[in-house]
Write an enzyme that holds these catalytic residues in place. Structure first.
Site, PDB file in Angstrom:
ATOM      1  N   LYS A   1       0.842  -1.203   0.000  1.00 46.35           N
ATOM      2  CA  LYS A   1       0.000   0.000   0.000  1.00 46.35           C
ATOM      3  C   LYS A   1       0.879   1.256   0.000  1.00 46.35           C
ATOM      4  O   LYS A   1       0.598   2.225  -0.698  1.00 46.35           O
ATOM      5  CB  LYS A   1      -0.937  -0.023   1.216  1.00 46.35           C
ATOM      6  CG  LYS A   1      -2.003  -1.122   1.126  1.00 46.35           C
ATOM      7  CD  LYS A   1      -2.780  -1.337   2.418  1.00 46.35           C
ATOM      8  CE  LYS A   1      -3.694  -2.550   2.288  1.00 46.35           C
ATOM      9  NZ  LYS A   1      -4.477  -2.844   3.500  1.00 46.35           N
TER      10      LYS A   1
ATOM     11  N   GLN B   1      -4.520  -2.036   9.812  1.00 45.43           N
ATOM     12  CA  GLN B   1      -4.423  -3.343   9.161  1.00 45.43           C
ATOM     13  C   GLN B   1      -4.955  -4.433  10.090  1.00 45.43           C
ATOM     14  O   GLN B   1      -4.598  -4.501  11.263  1.00 45.43           O
ATOM     15  CB  GLN B   1      -2.955  -3.618   8.774  1.00 45.43           C
ATOM     16  CG  GLN B   1      -2.755  -4.836   7.886  1.00 45.43           C
ATOM     17  CD  GLN B   1      -3.389  -4.729   6.502  1.00 45.43           C
ATOM     18  OE1 GLN B   1      -3.564  -3.638   5.967  1.00 45.43           O
ATOM     19  NE2 GLN B   1      -3.753  -5.856   5.924  1.00 45.43           N
TER      20      GLN B   1
ATOM     21  N   ASP C   1     -11.039   2.281   4.206  1.00 47.24           N
ATOM     22  CA  ASP C   1     -11.307   0.844   4.084  1.00 47.24           C
ATOM     23  C   ASP C   1     -12.811   0.582   3.953  1.00 47.24           C
ATOM     24  O   ASP C   1     -13.212  -0.540   3.607  1.00 47.24           O
ATOM     25  CB  ASP C   1     -10.802   0.104   5.337  1.00 47.24           C
ATOM     26  CG  ASP C   1      -9.450  -0.566   5.120  1.00 47.24           C
ATOM     27  OD1 ASP C   1      -9.152  -0.942   3.978  1.00 47.24           O
ATOM     28  OD2 ASP C   1      -8.720  -0.725   6.115  1.00 47.24           O
TER      29      ASP C   1
HETATM   30  N1  GUN Z   1      -6.752  -7.323   6.240  1.00 50.97           N
HETATM   31  C1  GUN Z   1      -7.090  -8.032   5.131  1.00 50.97           C
HETATM   32  N2  GUN Z   1      -7.632  -7.220   4.201  1.00 50.97           N
HETATM   33  C2  GUN Z   1      -7.629  -5.980   4.729  1.00 50.97           C
HETATM   34  C3  GUN Z   1      -8.056  -4.716   4.225  1.00 50.97           C
HETATM   35  O1  GUN Z   1      -8.573  -4.570   3.113  1.00 50.97           O
HETATM   36  N3  GUN Z   1      -7.876  -3.663   5.074  1.00 50.97           N
HETATM   37  C4  GUN Z   1      -7.342  -3.801   6.310  1.00 50.97           C
HETATM   38  N4  GUN Z   1      -7.235  -2.717   7.064  1.00 50.97           N
HETATM   39  N5  GUN Z   1      -6.928  -4.955   6.808  1.00 50.97           N
HETATM   40  C5  GUN Z   1      -7.081  -6.042   5.998  1.00 50.97           C
END
Ligand code: GUN
Length: 288
Positions: free
Chosen positions: A52, A96, A119
């Site tokens: 990211k 995350q 998100d």
């Molecule tokens: N863990 C797995 N997929 C995601 C996501 O799209 N965002 C976040 N914050 N954690 C994740």
């Protein structure tokens, strides 16, 4: 069979976003800024967050990773989120997942300001998505919808089977694909761990989205000729290579691909689309 090339499509979208950032800066606007909070040492989470950050750099966003050990107090984490909520120089905030067991994940999500929740996990944003109102749609479902759209895949009236009912993928996708208008208007079925005779359900599907996290679950004899198959799985399995693992999707690609009209590869399918969707949400959160 046509490969749904998420890598190439995401590169194209990144060029579009980078162009927008240049326009923002040229008119004296603020550079979009995403903060990711990463708790603990989970290898997969570290890889995702690094991906990211790299994507942010590619399009000209500012990005910051805030790291905590997995022993961090819940209150420390919540205080940091509140501080970021009130910082006008930060537009998007993600924490995350998964988080360590002693931390209440839902409380953490609920503490993020919905206007920075890129998100799309906050109940306010999830609710708006279900109602079809403008909002941040979670990155993976958003990326899949964009891939269907960019490849002009017909969805109206199609039977769509989603394997997996997670809050992050299965449930939001079921909502989006059943909404009015393109790329929606599907007749959607969700299968999960308690579903019976999944094969008879997938055999009838025009579009199958595999998001259960079981490597190579979907076999060739579970798919009808001409189906569209989207593979969301990315399980790490041990391998004799430098990394010590390789990524496996939820689809047994070699058996399923020859029967498909369209299929996503793993890696290079849904994964890169997820990351650019987060960038799109961050751009939107910055008011652009
Ligand atoms: N863990 C797995 N997929 C995601 C996501 O799209 N965002 C976040 N914050 N954690 C994740």
């Amino acid at each position: 069979m046509t490969l749904l090339d998420g890598k190439a499509t995401s590169e194209q979208i990144k060029l579009e976003i980078a162009e927008k950032v240049r326009e923002i800066i040229a008119r004296g606007g603020q550079r979009p800024h995403l903060i990711a909070i990463l708790v603990g040492e989970d290898g997969a989470s570290q890889t995702y967050v690094a991906g990211k950050e790299r994507a942010c750099q590619q399009v000209g966003f500012d990005s910051t990773i805030i790291r905590y050990p997995d022993t961090v107090d819940q209150s420390t984490l919540l205080d940091k989120i509140r501080e970021i909520n009130s910082d006008p120089n930060v537009h998007g905030l993600i924490v995350q997942l998964p988080l360590p067991k002693h931390i209440d994940e839902q409380l953490v999500i609920n503490t993020i300001d919905p206007s920075k929740d890129v998100d799309g996990f906050h109940p306010e944003n999830f609710g708006r998505m279900v109602l079809g109102l403008p909002t941040f749609v979670s990155a993976t479902p958003f990326g899949i919808m964009e891939l269907l759209e960019r490849y002009k895949i017909e969805t109206s009236g199609k039977k769509c089977v989603i394997l997996g009912r997670s809050n992050i993928v299965g449930r939001p996708l079921a909502n989006l694909l059943s909404q009015k208008g393109y790329p929606g208007d599907c007749t959607v079925t969700i299968c999960h761990s308690r579903s019976k005779d999944i094969k008879s359900i997938t055999l009838d599907a025009d579009i199958i989205i595999a998001a259960l996290g079981v490597p190579e679950f979907l076999k060739g004899d579970m798919v009808k000729e001409g189906a569209v198959v989207i593979d969301v799985g990315i399980t790490r399995v041990k391998a004799d290579n430098k990394a010590g693992f390789k990524l496996k999707g939820d689809v047994l690609f070699d058996e399923v691909a020859p029967k498909c009209s369209y299929i996503t590869p793993v890696p290079g399918g849904v994964g890169p689309m997820t990351i650019v969707s987060l960038l799109k949400n961050t751009l939107r959160a910055s008011g652009n």
